[in-house]
Scaffold this motif. Structure first.
Motif, PDB file in Angstrom:
ATOM      1  N   PRO A 125       0.820  -1.230   0.000  1.00  0.00           N
ATOM      2  CA  PRO A 125       0.000   0.000   0.000  1.00  0.00           C
ATOM      3  C   PRO A 125       0.841   1.261   0.000  1.00  0.00           C
ATOM      4  CG  PRO A 125      -0.824  -1.583   1.611  1.00  0.00           C
ATOM      5  CD  PRO A 125       0.496  -2.089   1.139  1.00  0.00           C
ATOM      6  N   ALA A 126       1.985   1.240   0.699  1.00  0.00           N
ATOM      7  CA  ALA A 126       2.825   2.443   0.717  1.00  0.00           C
ATOM      8  C   ALA A 126       3.353   2.748  -0.677  1.00  0.00           C
ATOM      9  CB  ALA A 126       3.990   2.255   1.694  1.00  0.00           C
ATOM     10  N   GLU A 127       3.755   1.681  -1.407  1.00  0.00           N
ATOM     11  CA  GLU A 127       4.226   1.918  -2.767  1.00  0.00           C
ATOM     12  C   GLU A 127       3.115   2.417  -3.671  1.00  0.00           C
ATOM     13  OE1 GLU A 127       5.913  -1.720  -3.984  1.00  0.00           O
ATOM     14  OE2 GLU A 127       7.693  -1.568  -2.694  1.00  0.00           O
ATOM     15  N   GLU A 128       1.891   1.882  -3.469  1.00  0.00           N
ATOM     16  CA  GLU A 128       0.769   2.335  -4.277  1.00  0.00           C
ATOM     17  C   GLU A 128       0.446   3.793  -3.998  1.00  0.00           C
ATOM     18  OE1 GLU A 128      -2.437  -0.257  -3.552  1.00  0.00           O
ATOM     19  OE2 GLU A 128      -1.536  -1.985  -4.567  1.00  0.00           O
ATOM     20  N   GLU A 129       0.501   4.189  -2.710  1.00  0.00           N
ATOM     21  CA  GLU A 129       0.226   5.584  -2.364  1.00  0.00           C
ATOM     22  C   GLU A 129       1.287   6.504  -2.948  1.00  0.00           C
ATOM     23  OE1 GLU A 129      -0.083   5.826   1.806  1.00  0.00           O
ATOM     24  OE2 GLU A 129      -1.986   4.736   1.937  1.00  0.00           O
ATOM     25  N   ALA A 130       2.562   6.025  -2.926  1.00  0.00           N
ATOM     26  CA  ALA A 130       3.617   6.865  -3.476  1.00  0.00           C
ATOM     27  C   ALA A 130       3.496   6.982  -4.986  1.00  0.00           C
ATOM     28  CB  ALA A 130       4.987   6.286  -3.097  1.00  0.00           C
ATOM     29  N   ALA A 131       2.940   5.918  -5.624  1.00  0.00           N
ATOM     30  CA  ALA A 131       2.820   5.944  -7.075  1.00  0.00           C
ATOM     31  C   ALA A 131       1.606   6.710  -7.563  1.00  0.00           C
ATOM     32  CB  ALA A 131       2.780   4.521  -7.609  1.00  0.00           C
ATOM     33  N   GLU A 132       0.644   7.003  -6.669  1.00  0.00           N
ATOM     34  CA  GLU A 132      -0.569   7.705  -7.077  1.00  0.00           C
ATOM     35  C   GLU A 132      -0.223   9.132  -7.512  1.00  0.00           C
ATOM     36  OE1 GLU A 132      -3.326   7.619  -3.948  1.00  0.00           O
ATOM     37  OE2 GLU A 132      -3.902   5.514  -4.228  1.00  0.00           O
ATOM     38  N   PRO A 133      -0.744   9.566  -8.661  1.00  0.00           N
ATOM     39  CA  PRO A 133      -0.467  10.935  -9.099  1.00  0.00           C
ATOM     40  C   PRO A 133      -1.239  11.945  -8.270  1.00  0.00           C
ATOM     41  CG  PRO A 133      -1.994   9.860 -10.606  1.00  0.00           C
ATOM     42  CD  PRO A 133      -1.558   8.806  -9.622  1.00  0.00           C
ATOM     43  N   THR A 134      -0.709  13.125  -8.152  1.00  0.00           N
ATOM     44  CA  THR A 134      -1.364  14.200  -7.412  1.00  0.00           C
ATOM     45  C   THR A 134      -1.384  15.458  -8.260  1.00  0.00           C
ATOM     46  OG1 THR A 134      -1.277  15.562  -5.417  1.00  0.00           O
ATOM     47  CG2 THR A 134       0.824  14.793  -6.321  1.00  0.00           C
ATOM     48  N   LYS A 135      -2.441  16.244  -8.076  1.00  0.00           N
ATOM     49  CA  LYS A 135      -2.577  17.485  -8.817  1.00  0.00           C
ATOM     50  C   LYS A 135      -1.834  18.641  -8.164  1.00  0.00           C
ATOM     51  CE  LYS A 135      -7.119  16.394 -10.783  1.00  0.00           C
ATOM     52  NZ  LYS A 135      -8.521  16.835 -10.907  1.00  0.00           N
ATOM     53  N   ALA A 136      -1.295  18.404  -6.987  1.00  0.00           N
ATOM     54  CA  ALA A 136      -0.648  19.483  -6.250  1.00  0.00           C
ATOM     55  C   ALA A 136       0.669  19.856  -6.911  1.00  0.00           C
ATOM     56  CB  ALA A 136      -0.415  19.072  -4.805  1.00  0.00           C
ATOM     57  N   PRO A 137       0.916  21.140  -7.153  1.00  0.00           N
ATOM     58  CA  PRO A 137       2.217  21.552  -7.705  1.00  0.00           C
ATOM     59  C   PRO A 137       3.315  21.416  -6.659  1.00  0.00           C
ATOM     60  CG  PRO A 137       0.842  23.455  -7.260  1.00  0.00           C
ATOM     61  CD  PRO A 137      -0.023  22.246  -7.040  1.00  0.00           C
ATOM     62  N   ALA A 138       4.532  21.656  -7.103  1.00  0.00           N
ATOM     63  CA  ALA A 138       5.685  21.464  -6.214  1.00  0.00           C
ATOM     64  C   ALA A 138       5.670  22.437  -5.048  1.00  0.00           C
ATOM     65  CB  ALA A 138       6.979  21.609  -7.017  1.00  0.00           C
ATOM     66  N   TRP A 139       5.194  23.673  -5.271  1.00  0.00           N
ATOM     67  CA  TRP A 139       5.216  24.659  -4.188  1.00  0.00           C
ATOM     68  C   TRP A 139       4.220  24.306  -3.098  1.00  0.00           C
ATOM     69  CZ3 TRP A 139       0.874  27.416  -2.905  1.00  0.00           C
ATOM     70  CH2 TRP A 139      -0.149  27.463  -3.864  1.00  0.00           C
ATOM     71  N   VAL A 140       3.131  23.617  -3.470  1.00  0.00           N
ATOM     72  CA  VAL A 140       2.164  23.178  -2.458  1.00  0.00           C
ATOM     73  C   VAL A 140       2.774  22.089  -1.582  1.00  0.00           C
ATOM     74  CG1 VAL A 140      -0.064  22.057  -2.123  1.00  0.00           C
ATOM     75  CG2 VAL A 140       0.169  23.841  -3.839  1.00  0.00           C
ATOM     76  N   MET A 141       3.450  21.128  -2.197  1.00  0.00           N
ATOM     77  CA  MET A 141       4.077  20.069  -1.413  1.00  0.00           C
ATOM     78  C   MET A 141       5.216  20.608  -0.553  1.00  0.00           C
ATOM     79  SD  MET A 141       2.089  17.770  -2.378  1.00  0.00           S
ATOM     80  CE  MET A 141       2.835  16.448  -1.421  1.00  0.00           C
ATOM     81  N   ALA A 142       5.973  21.573  -1.098  1.00  0.00           N
ATOM     82  CA  ALA A 142       7.042  22.174  -0.301  1.00  0.00           C
ATOM     83  C   ALA A 142       6.484  22.953   0.878  1.00  0.00           C
ATOM     84  CB  ALA A 142       7.888  23.083  -1.188  1.00  0.00           C
ATOM     85  N   LEU A 143       5.375  23.672   0.655  1.00  0.00           N
ATOM     86  CA  LEU A 143       4.745  24.405   1.748  1.00  0.00           C
ATOM     87  C   LEU A 143       4.191  23.467   2.806  1.00  0.00           C
ATOM     88  CD1 LEU A 143       3.874  27.220   2.770  1.00  0.00           C
ATOM     89  CD2 LEU A 143       1.743  26.925   1.481  1.00  0.00           C
ATOM     90  N   ASP A 144       3.671  22.324   2.370  1.00  0.00           N
ATOM     91  CA  ASP A 144       3.162  21.334   3.316  1.00  0.00           C
ATOM     92  C   ASP A 144       4.279  20.814   4.212  1.00  0.00           C
ATOM     93  OD1 ASP A 144       1.461  19.546   4.569  1.00  0.00           O
ATOM     94  OD2 ASP A 144       1.793  17.984   3.070  1.00  0.00           O
ATOM     95  N   LYS A 145       5.458  20.570   3.646  1.00  0.00           N
ATOM     96  CA  LYS A 145       6.587  20.099   4.454  1.00  0.00           C
ATOM     97  C   LYS A 145       7.074  21.180   5.428  1.00  0.00           C
ATOM     98  CE  LYS A 145       8.289  16.778   1.041  1.00  0.00           C
ATOM     99  NZ  LYS A 145       9.422  16.386   0.159  1.00  0.00           N
ATOM    100  N   GLN A 146       7.024  22.426   5.014  1.00  0.00           N
ATOM    101  CA  GLN A 146       7.480  23.506   5.891  1.00  0.00           C
ATOM    102  C   GLN A 146       6.526  23.747   7.056  1.00  0.00           C
ATOM    103  OE1 GLN A 146       8.082  26.961   3.464  1.00  0.00           O
ATOM    104  NE2 GLN A 146       9.891  26.127   2.423  1.00  0.00           N
ATOM    105  N   LEU A 147       5.234  23.540   6.833  1.00  0.00           N
ATOM    106  CA  LEU A 147       4.246  23.812   7.880  1.00  0.00           C
ATOM    107  C   LEU A 147       3.961  22.615   8.779  1.00  0.00           C
ATOM    108  CD1 LEU A 147       1.628  25.892   5.841  1.00  0.00           C
ATOM    109  CD2 LEU A 147       3.408  26.742   7.363  1.00  0.00           C
ATOM    110  N   SER A 148       4.375  21.423   8.376  1.00  0.00           N
ATOM    111  CA  SER A 148       4.071  20.219   9.164  1.00  0.00           C
ATOM    112  C   SER A 148       4.614  20.259  10.587  1.00  0.00           C
ATOM    113  CB  SER A 148       4.590  18.975   8.432  1.00  0.00           C
ATOM    114  OG  SER A 148       3.881  18.779   7.236  1.00  0.00           O
ATOM    115  N   PRO A 149       5.815  20.818  10.858  1.00  0.00           N
ATOM    116  CA  PRO A 149       6.295  20.833  12.253  1.00  0.00           C
ATOM    117  C   PRO A 149       5.428  21.639  13.210  1.00  0.00           C
ATOM    118  CG  PRO A 149       8.125  21.180  10.732  1.00  0.00           C
ATOM    119  CD  PRO A 149       6.878  21.259   9.921  1.00  0.00           C
ATOM    120  N   TYR A 150       4.556  22.501  12.708  1.00  0.00           N
ATOM    121  CA  TYR A 150       3.724  23.328  13.580  1.00  0.00           C
ATOM    122  C   TYR A 150       2.359  22.700  13.856  1.00  0.00           C
ATOM    123  CZ  TYR A 150       7.195  26.748  12.039  1.00  0.00           C
ATOM    124  OH  TYR A 150       8.365  27.397  11.749  1.00  0.00           O
TER     125      TYR A 150
END
Length: 354
Positions: free
Chosen positions: A225-250
């Motif tokens: 399942p982890a590989e399937e989740e990683a293989a699933e395409p997402t519509k989120a652009p790179a800046w959205v994923m980068a922002l998600d990583k920056q805000l996760s510690p809070y």
């Protein structure tokens, strides 16, 4: 002359207190029926359909936008008994909730991302600040001459709210120590197995390959399942994923702020309900208190499902209809106070004219 008088008499009736209250009640009933009929997921894999999620956002954001408009109408009127700043704070809180709901819907439905922290949280945090500020101004303008049983009721509701908040926000280790969650017995047994083997009891040769085969199969099943989740395409652009990583510690700090804010709003709403009880404006503030209670129920359920339900949460659950109820009750409270304040002003003018 008759046509102009008819136009002037019919146009205000469209925005009369009775019409607006009925519109809010109809919106609440429609939202309740929508949540009741369609909140059951099709299957555990598919979840809730997209059109249902869009419908929940329409009901929620529409209710908060309407509540913000009627609260700003009170803020612009100089005749409000509670003061203009009270309704400015509540109106800004409703507007911030509307903007946050739109942003969170874009992140969840369009980008297909379920972030722990998103830009919507900035407006959610701001809504708590202005809501608490407006309600504190309302409490400070009214002297709290409460009786003993009223102070006891306030303390009881505060204790209940704090207990529920601790139950929702407590870490897993605290929950196990307090008896609110079962201990992980399987992990203890698994951890003790190597210790017994180290004490000198070697496993039998015939069965030694079976645990290894089971472990290999289990790890393969977990990694698939982890590989399937990683293989699933997402519509989120790179800046959205980068922002998600920056805000996760809070995440923990923001969730803790939400829970503390919910408890504080619950205490202030109870104090307002007791302070304005029996007065001329008690009906409007009963609606405000009920709106705060609804917001507390919906937010606590949201936090519990998000943090304690082992990742099974999906936006659009049945109890989230209390977000819609909260916005509508805030709006009805603003409508009732505006109606009472303007009617009392008109009655004073008629008395002076007489």
């Amino acid at each position: 002359m008759s046509s102009t008088s008819e136009k002037s008499s019919t146009s205000p009736s469209l925005l009369s207190a009775q019409t607006l209250v009925i519109a809010g009640i109809v919106w609440a009933v429609m939202a309740l029926l929508f949540f009741l009929l369609f909140s059951v997921p099709l299957s555990q894999e598919e979840g809730l359909p997209l059109w249902y999620s869009i419908g929940t956002y329409i009901f929620e954001c529409g209710a908060y936008l309407g509540a913000a408009l009627v609260c700003f109408r009170n803020w612009r009127s100089p005749h409000m008994a509670s003061g203009r700043n009270v309704w400015l704070g509540i109106g800004l809180g409703m507007l911030f909730y509307f903007i946050a709901g739109v942003l969170f819907g874009i992140w969840e439905l369009y980008f297909q991302v379920s972030p722990d922290v998103s830009p919507a949280d900035a407006f959610y945090l701001g809504s708590y600040v202005v809501l608490i500020g407006g309600m504190v101004i309302a409490v400070s303008s009214k002297r709290l001459n409460l009786e003993i049983w009223q102070w006891g009721l306030l303390a009881g509701i505060a204790a209940f709210g704090i207990a529920v908040a601790i139950w929702v926000a407590a870490p897993d280790s605290w929950r196990v120590q307090l008896g609110m969650a079962p201990a992980a017995t399987e992990e203890v047994v698994a951890g003790s197995a190597p210790a017994t083997a180290a004490n000198g009891k070697a496993p039998a040769l015939d069965n030694s390959s079976q645990p290894k085969e089971k472990e290999a199969a289990a790890t393969a099943a977990k990694s698939a399942p982890a590989e399937e989740e990683a293989a699933e395409p997402t519509k989120a652009p790179a800046w959205v994923m980068a922002l998600d990583k920056q805000l996760s510690p809070y995440t923990y700090a923001i969730n803790l702020f939400y829970i503390v804010g919910d408890v504080f709003l619950l205490i202030i709403a109870t104090a307002l309900l007791l302070a304005f009880w029996g007065g001329r404006f008690s009906q409007s503030w009963r609606m405000i208190a009920a709106a705060t209670f609804s917001l507390y129920i919906a937010d606590m359920y949201f936090k519990w499902r998000d943090t304690q339900a082992e990742g099974s949460y999906q936006s659009g659950s049945l109890l989230e209809v209390f977000f819609v109820f909260s916005a509508i009750l805030f709006g009805i409270g603003a409508i009732l106070e505006h109606d009472i304040s303007t009617r009392s002003r008109q009655s004073r003018r008629t008395r002076r004219a007489a």
